[in-house]
Scaffold this active site. Structure first.
Site, short mmCIF file in Angstrom:
data_model
loop_
_atom_site.label_atom_id
_atom_site.label_comp_id
_atom_site.label_asym_id
_atom_site.label_seq_id
_atom_site.Cartn_x
_atom_site.Cartn_y
_atom_site.Cartn_z
N CYS A 1 26.68 16.31 -19.67
CA CYS A 1 26.05 15.80 -18.44
C CYS A 1 26.35 14.22 -18.25
O CYS A 1 26.00 13.31 -18.80
CB CYS A 1 24.64 15.74 -18.27
SG CYS A 1 23.89 15.24 -16.64
N HIS B 1 33.28 24.15 -14.56
CA HIS B 1 33.47 23.73 -13.15
C HIS B 1 34.66 24.65 -12.47
O HIS B 1 35.55 24.89 -12.89
CB HIS B 1 33.87 22.03 -12.96
CG HIS B 1 32.63 21.59 -13.24
ND1 HIS B 1 31.65 21.03 -12.33
CD2 HIS B 1 32.18 20.75 -14.51
CE1 HIS B 1 31.02 20.19 -13.02
NE2 HIS B 1 31.11 19.95 -14.34
N GLU C 1 24.72 22.75 -9.41
CA GLU C 1 24.85 22.76 -10.80
C GLU C 1 24.09 24.01 -11.37
O GLU C 1 22.99 24.30 -10.98
CB GLU C 1 24.13 21.52 -11.23
CG GLU C 1 24.89 19.99 -11.08
CD GLU C 1 24.33 18.98 -11.71
OE1 GLU C 1 24.25 19.10 -12.99
OE2 GLU C 1 23.93 18.15 -11.43
N CYS D 1 26.28 14.73 -9.49
CA CYS D 1 26.77 15.46 -10.54
C CYS D 1 28.04 14.62 -11.23
O CYS D 1 29.10 14.76 -10.66
CB CYS D 1 27.11 16.93 -10.39
SG CYS D 1 27.72 17.76 -11.80
N GLY E 1 30.92 17.03 -12.54
CA GLY E 1 31.40 17.42 -11.30
C GLY E 1 32.43 16.54 -10.56
O GLY E 1 33.49 17.04 -10.18
#
Length: 276
Positions: A73, A157, A206, A215, A218
């Protein structure tokens, strides 16, 4: 039993952070889910535990709001870096990350080396071999301008470049894509619009958390996909609903993510109120 915690956020992507380097904190999927509940718990997108590490300054473990433990994260990494101090290295399931403390104007910020992206189909992972730079897949509710791109930046992703990210019904599109069997570990869904060679507008669904204000991984994945496909240049600003991140990446290298991290408050909770 009273347990001290920090409430922090990176661009509105918010966290409950426990420092377990001295005394362990027992977190289970059920307890993480209960603490993350915004009505009956503290409320957060992800729950973070900082633990001792034999290979880095500290180890970071991450639970999504639904109780699932995940590898990486980016926004949480910046927050943990602010707690650990400049020059910290952070062990995660997605690899060891190094961080430096900086400022954006007068705002506290951190810059994190997020490691190298991976494009192999089995590294994302996907359920079967295919070209990750042009997935031969389509879903209702999305009309991308090119085939989607999939990659791993420590977690999985998929990126869709669309004419207007704000026009996409992110929940309607994101939920079924996240749970599509082609993604055996589920997937984070990124819907992006290229505004210039130096700017991307992005919204992220997410896995395990839903639509969030920001994110970090992301932003990294989307910037890498855009750089590799020739859409933008390195040092690109990624504008999310909660604010902006700057992503640097050169093919063959590692990803550098820079952005703010905010400490909101410190509190105590009764762990016995959230059975393991």
């Amino acid at each position: 039993m009273a347990q001290r915690f920090h409430k922090m956020h990176g661009l509105g992507n918010d966290f409950v952070v426990f420092d377990a380097r001295v005394a362990p904190v027992e977190i289970t999927p059920a307890r993480a889910h209960a603490i993350a509940d915004r009505h009956t718990g503290i409320g957060c997108d992800q729950l973070i535990v900082i633990e001792p590490s034999t290979v880095a300054t500290a180890r970071m473990r991450i639970w999504n709001g639904d109780g699932s433990e995940v590898e990486s994260c980016g926004n949480a990494t910046r927050c943990v870096a602010m707690l650990l101090g400049d020059g910290a290295t952070i062990e995660t399931l997605g690899g060891i990350l190094d961080a430096t403390i900086t400022k954006i104007g007068t705002t506290g910020a951190a810059s994190v080396d997020m490691g190298a992206p991976r494009f192999d189909w089995d590294a994302v992972p996907l359920d079967y071999p295919m070209d990750t730079m042009a997935l031969p897949l389509a879903w209702d509710g999305l009309a991308p301008i090119a085939p989607p791109i999939a990659l791993s930046v420590g977690n999985p992703h998929v990126i869709f470049f669309v004419p207007d990210t704000d026009a996409v019904d992110l929940e309607a599109a994101g939920r079924p894509i996240e749970h599509d069997p082609v993604f055996p570990e589920r997937i984070n869904v990124n819907v992006a619009t290229i505004e210039s060679r130096s700017r991307i507008r992005l919204r992220v669904w997410e896995r395990g958390a839903g639509a969030t204000l920001a994110c970090g991984t992301g932003a990294c994945a989307t910037a890498v996909a855009a750089i590799r496909s020739g859409r933008v240049d390195s040092g690109v600003t990624v504008a999310l609903p909660g604010g902006e991140l700057v992503i640097d990446w050169q093919p063959g290298g590692t990803i550098r993510m820079t952005g703010p991290a905010t400490h909101v408050f410190t509190g105590e909770l009764d762990m016995d109120a959230f059975p393991a």
